[in-house]
Design a protein around this motif. Structure first.
Motif, PDB file in Angstrom:
ATOM      1  N   ASP A  70       0.814  -1.225   0.000  1.00 48.86           N
ATOM      2  CA  ASP A  70       0.000   0.000   0.000  1.00 48.86           C
ATOM      3  C   ASP A  70       0.844   1.271   0.000  1.00 48.86           C
ATOM      4  O   ASP A  70       0.304   2.368  -0.026  1.00 48.86           O
ATOM      5  N   TYR A  71       2.183   1.122  -0.012  1.00 44.10           N
ATOM      6  CA  TYR A  71       3.005   2.340  -0.064  1.00 44.10           C
ATOM      7  C   TYR A  71       2.953   2.974  -1.456  1.00 44.10           C
ATOM      8  O   TYR A  71       3.296   4.137  -1.632  1.00 44.10           O
ATOM      9  N   ILE A  72       2.529   2.175  -2.461  1.00 42.87           N
ATOM     10  CA  ILE A  72       2.135   2.724  -3.766  1.00 42.87           C
ATOM     11  C   ILE A  72       0.604   2.653  -3.736  1.00 42.87           C
ATOM     12  O   ILE A  72       0.031   1.552  -3.829  1.00 42.87           O
ATOM     13  N   ILE A 106       4.536  -4.961 -13.230  1.00 42.95           N
ATOM     14  CA  ILE A 106       5.652  -5.906 -13.093  1.00 42.95           C
ATOM     15  C   ILE A 106       6.507  -5.604 -11.867  1.00 42.95           C
ATOM     16  O   ILE A 106       7.093  -6.495 -11.274  1.00 42.95           O
ATOM     17  N   GLN A 107       6.577  -4.324 -11.509  1.00 48.16           N
ATOM     18  CA  GLN A 107       7.383  -3.862 -10.361  1.00 48.16           C
ATOM     19  C   GLN A 107       8.816  -4.403 -10.415  1.00 48.16           C
ATOM     20  O   GLN A 107       9.421  -4.382 -11.462  1.00 48.16           O
ATOM     21  N   SER A 108       9.302  -4.920  -9.312  1.00 48.57           N
ATOM     22  CA  SER A 108      10.742  -5.230  -9.241  1.00 48.57           C
ATOM     23  C   SER A 108      11.180  -6.378 -10.147  1.00 48.57           C
ATOM     24  O   SER A 108      12.384  -6.569 -10.339  1.00 48.57           O
ATOM     25  N   ILE A 109      10.228  -7.116 -10.695  1.00 48.53           N
ATOM     26  CA  ILE A 109      10.644  -8.196 -11.615  1.00 48.53           C
ATOM     27  C   ILE A 109      11.349  -7.568 -12.823  1.00 48.53           C
ATOM     28  O   ILE A 109      12.245  -8.165 -13.420  1.00 48.53           O
ATOM     29  N   SER A 202       0.707   6.912  -9.603  1.00 42.35           N
ATOM     30  CA  SER A 202       0.614   6.722  -8.161  1.00 42.35           C
ATOM     31  C   SER A 202       2.013   6.628  -7.544  1.00 42.35           C
ATOM     32  O   SER A 202       2.290   7.217  -6.493  1.00 42.35           O
ATOM     33  N   GLU A 203       2.911   5.917  -8.220  1.00 41.57           N
ATOM     34  CA  GLU A 203       4.258   5.770  -7.657  1.00 41.57           C
ATOM     35  C   GLU A 203       5.083   7.046  -7.839  1.00 41.57           C
ATOM     36  O   GLU A 203       5.857   7.421  -6.945  1.00 41.57           O
ATOM     37  N   LEU A 204       4.899   7.726  -8.980  1.00 40.93           N
ATOM     38  CA  LEU A 204       5.653   8.972  -9.177  1.00 40.93           C
ATOM     39  C   LEU A 204       5.293  10.008  -8.112  1.00 40.93           C
ATOM     40  O   LEU A 204       6.114  10.828  -7.718  1.00 40.93           O
ATOM     41  N   GLN A 237       9.459   1.938 -15.549  1.00 44.94           N
ATOM     42  CA  GLN A 237       9.794   0.522 -15.801  1.00 44.94           C
ATOM     43  C   GLN A 237       9.023  -0.397 -14.856  1.00 44.94           C
ATOM     44  O   GLN A 237       8.517  -1.454 -15.265  1.00 44.94           O
ATOM     45  N   CYS A 238       8.882   0.014 -13.598  1.00 46.87           N
ATOM     46  CA  CYS A 238       8.179  -0.814 -12.614  1.00 46.87           C
ATOM     47  C   CYS A 238       6.678  -0.899 -12.903  1.00 46.87           C
ATOM     48  O   CYS A 238       5.997  -1.786 -12.379  1.00 46.87           O
ATOM     49  N   ALA A 239       6.170   0.025 -13.723  1.00 44.40           N
ATOM     50  CA  ALA A 239       4.730   0.059 -14.008  1.00 44.40           C
ATOM     51  C   ALA A 239       4.383  -0.610 -15.338  1.00 44.40           C
ATOM     52  O   ALA A 239       3.255  -0.468 -15.826  1.00 44.40           O
ATOM     53  N   LEU A 285      14.776 -12.498  -3.896  1.00 47.20           N
ATOM     54  CA  LEU A 285      13.701 -12.321  -2.913  1.00 47.20           C
ATOM     55  C   LEU A 285      14.207 -11.536  -1.701  1.00 47.20           C
ATOM     56  O   LEU A 285      13.771 -11.719  -0.573  1.00 47.20           O
ATOM     57  N   TYR A 286      15.176 -10.660  -2.000  1.00 47.45           N
ATOM     58  CA  TYR A 286      15.698  -9.727  -0.985  1.00 47.45           C
ATOM     59  C   TYR A 286      16.234 -10.447   0.240  1.00 47.45           C
ATOM     60  O   TYR A 286      16.948 -11.426   0.093  1.00 47.45           O
ATOM     61  N   ASP A 287      15.833  -9.969   1.420  1.00 50.24           N
ATOM     62  CA  ASP A 287      16.407 -10.536   2.644  1.00 50.24           C
ATOM     63  C   ASP A 287      15.893 -11.944   2.915  1.00 50.24           C
ATOM     64  O   ASP A 287      16.363 -12.605   3.842  1.00 50.24           O
ATOM     65  N   ALA A 300      15.091 -16.544  -8.805  1.00 52.01           N
ATOM     66  CA  ALA A 300      13.727 -16.007  -8.885  1.00 52.01           C
ATOM     67  C   ALA A 300      13.758 -14.503  -8.689  1.00 52.01           C
ATOM     68  O   ALA A 300      14.785 -13.927  -8.318  1.00 52.01           O
ATOM     69  N   LYS A 301      12.625 -13.877  -8.954  1.00 49.77           N
ATOM     70  CA  LYS A 301      12.485 -12.448  -8.656  1.00 49.77           C
ATOM     71  C   LYS A 301      11.029 -12.126  -8.380  1.00 49.77           C
ATOM     72  O   LYS A 301      10.129 -12.569  -9.096  1.00 49.77           O
ATOM     73  N   SER A 302      10.839 -11.338  -7.340  1.00 50.86           N
ATOM     74  CA  SER A 302       9.486 -10.937  -6.941  1.00 50.86           C
ATOM     75  C   SER A 302       9.237  -9.469  -7.274  1.00 50.86           C
ATOM     76  O   SER A 302      10.170  -8.709  -7.506  1.00 50.86           O
ATOM     77  N   GLY A 303       7.946  -9.102  -7.253  1.00 59.13           N
ATOM     78  CA  GLY A 303       7.564  -7.698  -7.378  1.00 59.13           C
ATOM     79  C   GLY A 303       6.443  -7.394  -6.407  1.00 59.13           C
ATOM     80  O   GLY A 303       5.627  -8.278  -6.101  1.00 59.13           O
ATOM     81  N   VAL A 304       6.385  -6.143  -5.931  1.00 67.03           N
ATOM     82  CA  VAL A 304       5.342  -5.810  -4.953  1.00 67.03           C
ATOM     83  C   VAL A 304       3.943  -5.774  -5.574  1.00 67.03           C
ATOM     84  O   VAL A 304       2.960  -5.660  -4.852  1.00 67.03           O
ATOM     85  N   GLY A 305       3.853  -5.890  -6.891  1.00 65.62           N
ATOM     86  CA  GLY A 305       2.540  -6.052  -7.524  1.00 65.62           C
ATOM     87  C   GLY A 305       1.945  -7.427  -7.233  1.00 65.62           C
ATOM     88  O   GLY A 305       0.759  -7.657  -7.471  1.00 65.62           O
ATOM     89  N   GLY A 329       8.047  -8.272   1.227  1.00 65.08           N
ATOM     90  CA  GLY A 329       7.536  -7.729  -0.035  1.00 65.08           C
ATOM     91  C   GLY A 329       7.348  -8.785  -1.109  1.00 65.08           C
ATOM     92  O   GLY A 329       7.265  -8.463  -2.300  1.00 65.08           O
ATOM     93  N   ASN A 330       7.272 -10.041  -0.714  1.00 65.64           N
ATOM     94  CA  ASN A 330       7.143 -11.147  -1.671  1.00 65.64           C
ATOM     95  C   ASN A 330       5.761 -11.796  -1.533  1.00 65.64           C
ATOM     96  O   ASN A 330       5.323 -12.083  -0.415  1.00 65.64           O
ATOM     97  N   SER A 331       5.095 -12.056  -2.656  1.00 64.25           N
ATOM     98  CA  SER A 331       3.754 -12.654  -2.621  1.00 64.25           C
ATOM     99  C   SER A 331       3.781 -14.020  -1.918  1.00 64.25           C
ATOM    100  O   SER A 331       4.589 -14.891  -2.271  1.00 64.25           O
TER     101      SER A 331
HETATM  102  O1  DON Z   1      10.627   0.957  -6.250  1.00 67.14           O
HETATM  103  C1  DON Z   1       9.720   0.377  -5.660  1.00 67.14           C
HETATM  104  O2  DON Z   1       9.589   0.428  -4.447  1.00 67.14           O
HETATM  105  C2  DON Z   1       8.752  -0.438  -6.497  1.00 67.14           C
HETATM  106  N1  DON Z   1       8.527   0.189  -7.762  1.00 67.14           N
HETATM  107  C3  DON Z   1       9.257  -1.815  -6.713  1.00 67.14           C
HETATM  108  C4  DON Z   1       9.563  -2.567  -5.439  1.00 67.14           C
HETATM  109  C5  DON Z   1       9.349  -4.037  -5.522  1.00 67.14           C
HETATM  110  O3  DON Z   1       8.668  -4.539  -6.373  1.00 67.14           O
HETATM  111  C6  DON Z   1       9.963  -4.853  -4.457  1.00 67.14           C
HETATM  112  N2  DON Z   1       9.696  -6.259  -4.690  1.00 67.14           N
HETATM  113  N3  DON Z   1       9.240  -7.134  -4.108  1.00 67.14           N
END
Ligand code: DON
Length: 355
Positions: A70-72, A106-109, A202-204, A237-239, A285-287, A300-305, A329-331
């Motif tokens: 919800d931070y975006i 797609i976010q961070s993917i 929304s993110e900008l 790119q994240c959008a 998958l970060y930490d 692998a790679k996750s995105g906050v979407g 931040g991983n589904s």
């Molecule tokens: O920059 C950000 O915070 C987002 N556009 C992307 C973060 C994200 O997807 C982290 N992944 N799990």
């Protein structure tokens, strides 16, 4: 085609049971029936991929742990119930289950594919000598991680490294760099892709933290004076809007040594694929990347979407989507689904049959 011959598959019943295809207590006759229905024979097997996907989707259909990002702000409004899984083999066979028509950001993917684009233009050393290729052990938008080593000893899959990567891409202005990023993603997906404008706007409007990260990376000399442009293009790119099939095709392109198995087009030099997969394994998958690798062995790679991709080299790409995330931040559902499907298809590259 519903059946795939998995030549290197050597799953024990215990391995399948541990991952939920069987009850914890072991293989009851009902469990054996289900396994037989999947085509499991206890050795190199012909697996009914559609059945594996259906069973996995059913297993997690009621899982409601976690929460939308919800931070975006607009991501909080995405239907949390959406759930899709897709597998694309290196032969180009496509399998999808669930909300396959759902499109999401797609976010961070995207960081994977822009990292690969930078490697193509400048060589993989640009990361070794720059932001690094090591896990931070910290959240994806950590500022402490930047401060600790003055912009180094990180990787292109955390925000600091990804904004830096975008700043390394060739192009005269924001629009030409953005177009090259979009074209690159489209080549991996095998179709034209678009921007999800509401997500981007929304993110900008709320990306003050990323702008601080971009400025800090400039202060440490990792991004040139165009750091604000890099942050803005990174946000676009994240959008990029994708569905789960797209993500699985993108993952399968990496599984297939950089050639898209659906379109047959070379997207990334095969020489660069190992480096891309290495960073995904280290930091995708970060930490929680260590826990993830422990569970299934797949880069692998996750995105906050809510999307996640994973790559079984030489075999298949897999993607899953479900918006509710864990604290890293991983589904949650996407992680569970990928682990189970990969295990049923013999995806773990570390699991080999002793000679
Ligand atoms: O920059 C950000 O915070 C987002 N556009 C992307 C973060 C994200 O997807 C982290 N992944 N799990």
């Amino acid at each position: 085609m519903n059946h795939v011959h998995i030549t290197a598959l050597s799953l024990g019943l215990a391995g399948i049971a541990a991952l939920g295809l069987l009850n914890q207590d072991g293989a009851s006759s009902a469990d054996r029936d289900r396994l037989e229905a999947l085509g499991y024979t206890g050795g190199p097997a012909t697996v009914d991929v559609d059945a594996v996907l259906k069973l996995t989707h059913e297993r997690y259909a009621d899982l409601k742990e976690g929460a939308n990002a919800d931070y975006i702000p607009v991501l909080a409004e995405v239907d949390s119930e959406l759930f899709a899984i897709a597998v694309v083999t290196v032969d180009g066979d496509v399998y999808v289950v669930g909300d396959s028509e759902a499109r999401y950001s797609i976010q961070s993917i995207s960081k994977v594919f822009s990292m690969a684009q930078v490697m193509s233009q400048r060589g993989p050393e640009v990361f070794l000598d720059g932001v690094g290729v090591d896990a931070t052990g910290r959240p994806f938008n950590s500022i402490i991680a930047i401060e600790e080593f003055h912009g180094h000893e990180m990787n292109p899959l955390v925000n600091a490294g990804a904004i830096t990567a975008t700043g390394l891409l060739a192009g005269d202005d924001a629009d030409s760099i953005w177009q090259s990023i979009l074209d690159n993603h489209a080549a991996y997906a095998g179709r034209e892709l678009d921007l999800d404008l509401p997500v981007c706007e929304s993110e900008l409007a709320t990306n003050q933290r990323n702008r601080a990260i971009g400025a800090l990376m400039h202060a440490y000399g990792l991004i040139d004076e165009n750091y604000e442009r890099a942050t803005e293009v990174y946000t676009r790119q994240c959008a990029i809007s994708v569905d789960t099939r797209d993500l699985a095709v993108m993952a399968a392109t990496l599984a297939n040594g950089g050639t898209n198995p659906v379109t047959g087009k070379l997207v990334l030099d095969a020489e660069l694929v190992p480096e891309v997969l290495a960073v995904m394994a280290t930091a995708g998958l970060y930490d929680d990347s260590g826990k993830w690798l422990f569970a299934c062995g797949l880069p692998a790679k996750s995105g906050v979407g809510g999307g996640i991709i994973a790559v079984s080299p030489g075999k298949f790409g897999i993607a899953a989507f479900s918006p509710r995330l864990d604290p890293a931040g991983n589904s949650i559902r996407a992680q569970r689904a990928i682990v189970d499907v990969s295990e049923a298809l013999g995806g773990n590259p570390y699991r080999v049959r002793p000679r």
